[in-house]
Design a protein around this motif. Structure first.
Motif, PDB file in Angstrom:
ATOM      1  N   SER A 198       0.820  -1.198   0.000  1.00  0.00           N
ATOM      2  CA  SER A 198       0.000   0.000   0.000  1.00  0.00           C
ATOM      3  C   SER A 198       0.858   1.255   0.000  1.00  0.00           C
ATOM      4  CB  SER A 198      -0.923   0.009   1.215  1.00  0.00           C
ATOM      5  OG  SER A 198      -1.816  -1.082   1.170  1.00  0.00           O
ATOM      6  N   VAL A 199       0.395   2.272  -0.705  1.00  0.00           N
ATOM      7  CA  VAL A 199       1.075   3.565  -0.709  1.00  0.00           C
ATOM      8  C   VAL A 199       0.790   4.303   0.585  1.00  0.00           C
ATOM      9  CG1 VAL A 199       1.225   5.794  -1.874  1.00  0.00           C
ATOM     10  CG2 VAL A 199       1.018   3.692  -3.229  1.00  0.00           C
ATOM     11  N   LEU A 200      -0.475   4.282   1.017  1.00  0.00           N
ATOM     12  CA  LEU A 200      -0.890   4.975   2.243  1.00  0.00           C
ATOM     13  C   LEU A 200      -1.496   3.981   3.218  1.00  0.00           C
ATOM     14  CD1 LEU A 200      -2.625   8.155   0.749  1.00  0.00           C
ATOM     15  CD2 LEU A 200      -0.376   8.044   1.826  1.00  0.00           C
ATOM     16  N   ASN A 201      -1.139   4.112   4.496  1.00  0.00           N
ATOM     17  CA  ASN A 201      -1.731   3.273   5.537  1.00  0.00           C
ATOM     18  C   ASN A 201      -2.920   3.948   6.192  1.00  0.00           C
ATOM     19  OD1 ASN A 201       0.213   1.272   5.126  1.00  0.00           O
ATOM     20  ND2 ASN A 201       1.620   2.193   6.605  1.00  0.00           N
ATOM     21  N   SER A 202      -2.813   5.256   6.434  1.00  0.00           N
ATOM     22  CA  SER A 202      -3.920   6.004   7.022  1.00  0.00           C
ATOM     23  C   SER A 202      -3.695   7.497   6.799  1.00  0.00           C
ATOM     24  CB  SER A 202      -4.070   5.707   8.516  1.00  0.00           C
ATOM     25  OG  SER A 202      -2.928   6.138   9.231  1.00  0.00           O
TER      26      SER A 202
ATOM     27  N   HIS B  38     -14.215  23.079   9.525  1.00  0.00           N
ATOM     28  CA  HIS B  38     -15.278  22.417  10.295  1.00  0.00           C
ATOM     29  C   HIS B  38     -14.980  20.961  10.631  1.00  0.00           C
ATOM     30  CE1 HIS B  38     -17.953  25.811   9.590  1.00  0.00           C
ATOM     31  NE2 HIS B  38     -17.733  25.714   8.292  1.00  0.00           N
ATOM     32  N   TYR B  39     -14.423  20.199   9.706  1.00  0.00           N
ATOM     33  CA  TYR B  39     -14.412  18.749   9.821  1.00  0.00           C
ATOM     34  C   TYR B  39     -13.022  18.200  10.105  1.00  0.00           C
ATOM     35  CZ  TYR B  39     -18.837  19.529   7.413  1.00  0.00           C
ATOM     36  OH  TYR B  39     -20.077  19.989   7.065  1.00  0.00           O
ATOM     37  N   SER B  40     -12.994  17.191  10.964  1.00  0.00           N
ATOM     38  CA  SER B  40     -11.759  16.467  11.262  1.00  0.00           C
ATOM     39  C   SER B  40     -12.036  14.977  11.124  1.00  0.00           C
ATOM     40  CB  SER B  40     -11.261  16.782  12.676  1.00  0.00           C
ATOM     41  OG  SER B  40     -10.918  18.163  12.783  1.00  0.00           O
ATOM     42  N   TYR B  41     -11.154  14.274  10.445  1.00  0.00           N
ATOM     43  CA  TYR B  41     -11.371  12.862  10.155  1.00  0.00           C
ATOM     44  C   TYR B  41     -10.117  12.039  10.427  1.00  0.00           C
ATOM     45  CZ  TYR B  41     -15.245  14.785   7.363  1.00  0.00           C
ATOM     46  OH  TYR B  41     -16.360  15.456   6.940  1.00  0.00           O
ATOM     47  N   LYS B  42     -10.334  10.806  10.877  1.00  0.00           N
ATOM     48  CA  LYS B  42      -9.293   9.788  10.928  1.00  0.00           C
ATOM     49  C   LYS B  42      -9.699   8.691   9.953  1.00  0.00           C
ATOM     50  CE  LYS B  42      -7.723  10.600  15.666  1.00  0.00           C
ATOM     51  NZ  LYS B  42      -7.466   9.989  16.997  1.00  0.00           N
ATOM     52  N   ILE B  43      -8.854   8.427   8.986  1.00  0.00           N
ATOM     53  CA  ILE B  43      -9.195   7.493   7.916  1.00  0.00           C
ATOM     54  C   ILE B  43      -8.177   6.358   7.904  1.00  0.00           C
ATOM     55  CG2 ILE B  43      -9.630   7.257   5.441  1.00  0.00           C
ATOM     56  CD1 ILE B  43     -10.173  10.268   5.373  1.00  0.00           C
ATOM     57  N   PRO B  44      -8.456   5.277   8.652  1.00  0.00           N
ATOM     58  CA  PRO B  44      -7.552   4.112   8.634  1.00  0.00           C
ATOM     59  C   PRO B  44      -7.806   3.268   7.396  1.00  0.00           C
ATOM     60  CG  PRO B  44      -9.372   3.728  10.155  1.00  0.00           C
ATOM     61  CD  PRO B  44      -9.582   5.103   9.575  1.00  0.00           C
ATOM     62  N   LEU B  45      -6.912   3.331   6.456  1.00  0.00           N
ATOM     63  CA  LEU B  45      -7.133   2.692   5.157  1.00  0.00           C
ATOM     64  C   LEU B  45      -6.905   1.192   5.179  1.00  0.00           C
ATOM     65  CD1 LEU B  45      -5.313   5.397   3.011  1.00  0.00           C
ATOM     66  CD2 LEU B  45      -7.787   5.079   3.229  1.00  0.00           C
ATOM     67  N   LYS B  46      -6.216   0.691   6.195  1.00  0.00           N
ATOM     68  CA  LYS B  46      -5.828  -0.725   6.199  1.00  0.00           C
ATOM     69  C   LYS B  46      -6.355  -1.480   7.424  1.00  0.00           C
ATOM     70  CE  LYS B  46      -1.633  -1.791   5.030  1.00  0.00           C
ATOM     71  NZ  LYS B  46      -1.950  -2.653   3.867  1.00  0.00           N
ATOM     72  N   SER B  47      -7.405  -0.995   8.048  1.00  0.00           N
ATOM     73  CA  SER B  47      -7.947  -1.699   9.214  1.00  0.00           C
ATOM     74  C   SER B  47      -9.358  -2.189   8.911  1.00  0.00           C
ATOM     75  CB  SER B  47      -7.957  -0.774  10.436  1.00  0.00           C
ATOM     76  OG  SER B  47      -8.849   0.305  10.225  1.00  0.00           O
ATOM     77  N   GLY B  48      -9.943  -2.924   9.867  1.00  0.00           N
ATOM     78  CA  GLY B  48     -11.301  -3.414   9.683  1.00  0.00           C
ATOM     79  C   GLY B  48     -11.453  -4.365   8.517  1.00  0.00           C
ATOM     80  N   GLY B  49     -10.393  -5.085   8.168  1.00  0.00           N
ATOM     81  CA  GLY B  49     -10.453  -5.999   7.040  1.00  0.00           C
ATOM     82  C   GLY B  49     -10.063  -5.356   5.725  1.00  0.00           C
ATOM     83  N   ARG B  50      -9.861  -4.023   5.742  1.00  0.00           N
ATOM     84  CA  ARG B  50      -9.456  -3.336   4.514  1.00  0.00           C
ATOM     85  C   ARG B  50      -7.946  -3.455   4.361  1.00  0.00           C
ATOM     86  NH1 ARG B  50     -12.746   0.121   7.247  1.00  0.00           N
ATOM     87  NH2 ARG B  50     -10.952   1.247   8.063  1.00  0.00           N
ATOM     88  N   THR B  51      -7.504  -3.929   3.221  1.00  0.00           N
ATOM     89  CA  THR B  51      -6.067  -3.984   2.945  1.00  0.00           C
ATOM     90  C   THR B  51      -5.715  -3.225   1.676  1.00  0.00           C
ATOM     91  OG1 THR B  51      -6.338  -6.080   1.771  1.00  0.00           O
ATOM     92  CG2 THR B  51      -5.758  -6.188   4.120  1.00  0.00           C
ATOM     93  N   ASP B  52      -6.591  -3.254   0.687  1.00  0.00           N
ATOM     94  CA  ASP B  52      -6.274  -2.584  -0.558  1.00  0.00           C
ATOM     95  C   ASP B  52      -7.438  -1.801  -1.144  1.00  0.00           C
ATOM     96  OD1 ASP B  52      -7.841  -4.724  -1.282  1.00  0.00           O
ATOM     97  OD2 ASP B  52      -6.227  -5.847  -2.231  1.00  0.00           O
ATOM     98  N   ILE B  53      -8.591  -1.809  -0.497  1.00  0.00           N
ATOM     99  CA  ILE B  53      -9.769  -1.103  -1.012  1.00  0.00           C
ATOM    100  C   ILE B  53     -10.464  -0.388   0.145  1.00  0.00           C
ATOM    101  CG2 ILE B  53     -12.010  -1.328  -2.147  1.00  0.00           C
ATOM    102  CD1 ILE B  53     -10.988  -3.899  -3.457  1.00  0.00           C
ATOM    103  N   CYS B  54     -10.730   0.907  -0.025  1.00  0.00           N
ATOM    104  CA  CYS B  54     -11.439   1.666   1.007  1.00  0.00           C
ATOM    105  C   CYS B  54     -12.375   2.664   0.336  1.00  0.00           C
ATOM    106  CB  CYS B  54     -10.451   2.399   1.915  1.00  0.00           C
ATOM    107  SG  CYS B  54     -11.252   3.322   3.249  1.00  0.00           S
ATOM    108  N   PHE B  55     -13.648   2.669   0.761  1.00  0.00           N
ATOM    109  CA  PHE B  55     -14.652   3.591   0.242  1.00  0.00           C
ATOM    110  C   PHE B  55     -14.932   4.677   1.275  1.00  0.00           C
ATOM    111  CE2 PHE B  55     -15.333  -0.338  -2.000  1.00  0.00           C
ATOM    112  CZ  PHE B  55     -15.711   0.030  -3.286  1.00  0.00           C
TER     113      PHE B  55
END
Length: 399
Positions: free
Chosen positions: A2-6, A15-32
């Motif tokens: 992966s290029v990016l992990n999170s 206004h908005y603050s986000y944490k986007i874990p791209l490789k957790s919860g079963g996600r390894t290469d696809i995140c929507f």
């Protein structure tokens, strides 16, 4: 890999603050990324692309406080400061009409894991384009130059002629790739055929009927598989009877050594064929060849890609881009892939995307409004709206 992990974003649009874990919860290469309009899905894709392409103009024009990119070897923090700069008039007094916002970016690179700072750079928006050296830190600039990224944007607002130009350019690219690859197959086949003839003299060869039958069957199956997707048409015709048993064996030996199901180009083109055929374009049969690239047969009528519906064109553009244009190992960003897609196409999207990801070793980050596009597999999604609330269920779902 992966290029990016999170990614962590603070103060997007103020206004908005986000944490986007791209490789957790079963996600390894696809995140929507999901959420209502206005919560920044497309903007986040734009910022990721701007960072990876060192596009400082995009980074200074989109309001945020900080973005942290977590990668395998680095953690990169991009800080944005906005302040009003007052200009004096000729008499030394402040003119309210001459106030303007100045943006300062500070980009700091840390070693992944231990937060040891490696380097940092800082600049203001007025310096963009006025200096010869890169504004990103040197080590980061070199690293990002090696990162492969593809961005498929929302095409709804393009005029109709631009849509057609889009599908035309992709089909032309496909045709050129197929023709070049097929020429290499033919050249290699001719070399292997000559090698086989030199190594196996007619008077010396021993015919084993079982081995001969296995070789012929294997070679003919490969030829049929490659011919189906418009390749290897200039190699020996498996349906043509050849009275010369020796020459036939040499031809089959050459075919068997040249054609491989493990070949990456074959896998990509075969997947393209099967994905489009599986979409079942109405009353149209897909055809691939090295002269035209891609077209359709509808009874007695030939249908060229430019005459397809907008949804069918969008489908083809996406599939060709993902399978034939994107380099292996790329990070691929897609904005609203469901546009113009029938619900049946949406429900097949994740299955097709996983197949493509495996072939190209891609990492995908997508923005969508449709849970059908990821087959309601919520572990593949990050809900931006839930991250803006105190909903415990939303927090758990995105961890």
């Amino acid at each position: 890999m992966s290029v990016l992990n999170s990614i962590e974003i603070v103060g997007l649009f103020g206004h908005y603050s986000y944490k986007i874990p791209l490789k957790s919860g079963g996600r390894t290469d696809i995140c929507f990324l999901t959420g209502p309009n206005g919560y920044g899905k497309s903007t986040i894709l734009n910022l990721i692309y701007a960072f990876l392409k060192a596009d400082v103009n995009r980074l200074v024009t989109t309001p945020f406080e900080s973005i942290t990119f977590y990668m395998k070897d680095y953690k990169v923090v991009v800080l944005q400061e906005r302040y009003e700069q007052e200009e004096d008039d000729d008499e030394g007094s402040v003119n309210d009409d001459e106030q303007h916002a100045t943006v300062r970016l500070t980009i700091t690179v840390y070693a992944a894991g231990d937060d040891r700072m490696i380097e940092s750079s800082s600049f203001e928006d007025g310096e963009i384009g006025s200096v010869d050296m890169p504004l990103f830190p040197p080590t980061l600039s070199v690293y990002l130059a090696s990162v492969k990224v593809e961005y498929i944007r929302d095409d709804r607002l393009l005029p109709k002629n631009a849509d057609k130009l889009g599908v035309t350019s992709k089909v032309v690219m496909l045709q050129e790739m197929m023709a070049k690859y097929d020429e290499s197959l033919t050249a290699l086949y001719n070399v292997r055929l000559l090698e086989a003839i030199r190594k196996n003299k007619p008077a010396e060869i021993r015919y084993d009927e079982a081995d001969e039958a296995d070789l012929t069957k294997r070679a003919e199956e490969k030829l049929a598989a490659f011919n189906r997707i418009g390749l290897a048409s200039k190699l020996v015709d498996a349906d043509t009877a050849n009275d010369d048993r020796y020459l036939r064996m040499m031809q089959m030996t050459a075919v068997d050594s040249v054609l491989s199901y493990e070949d990456l180009f074959y896998q990509r083109l075969n997947s393209l064929y099967e994905i489009i055929v599986g979409a079942e374009f109405s009353d149209k049969q897909l055809k691939l060849d090295t002269r035209n690239g891609l077209y359709f047969d509808s009874g007695d009528t030939i249908v060229i890609p430019e005459d397809l519906s907008s949804g069918e064109q969008h489908f083809i553009v996406q599939v060709i881009t993902l399978l034939m244009k994107a380099e292996p190992g790329s990070l691929i960003l897609i904005d609203e892939p469901e546009l113009s897609y029938h619900p049946a196409w949406q429900m097949d999207y994740l299955k097709n995307l996983k197949r493509i990801a495996e072939i190209g070793h891609y990492q995908f980050i997508l923005a969508t409004h449709s849970p059908q596009i990821f087959d309601y597999r919520w572990n593949y999604s990050i809900d931006l709206f839930k991250q803006t609330t105190d909903d415990a269920e939303g927090t758990e779902a995105n961890s």
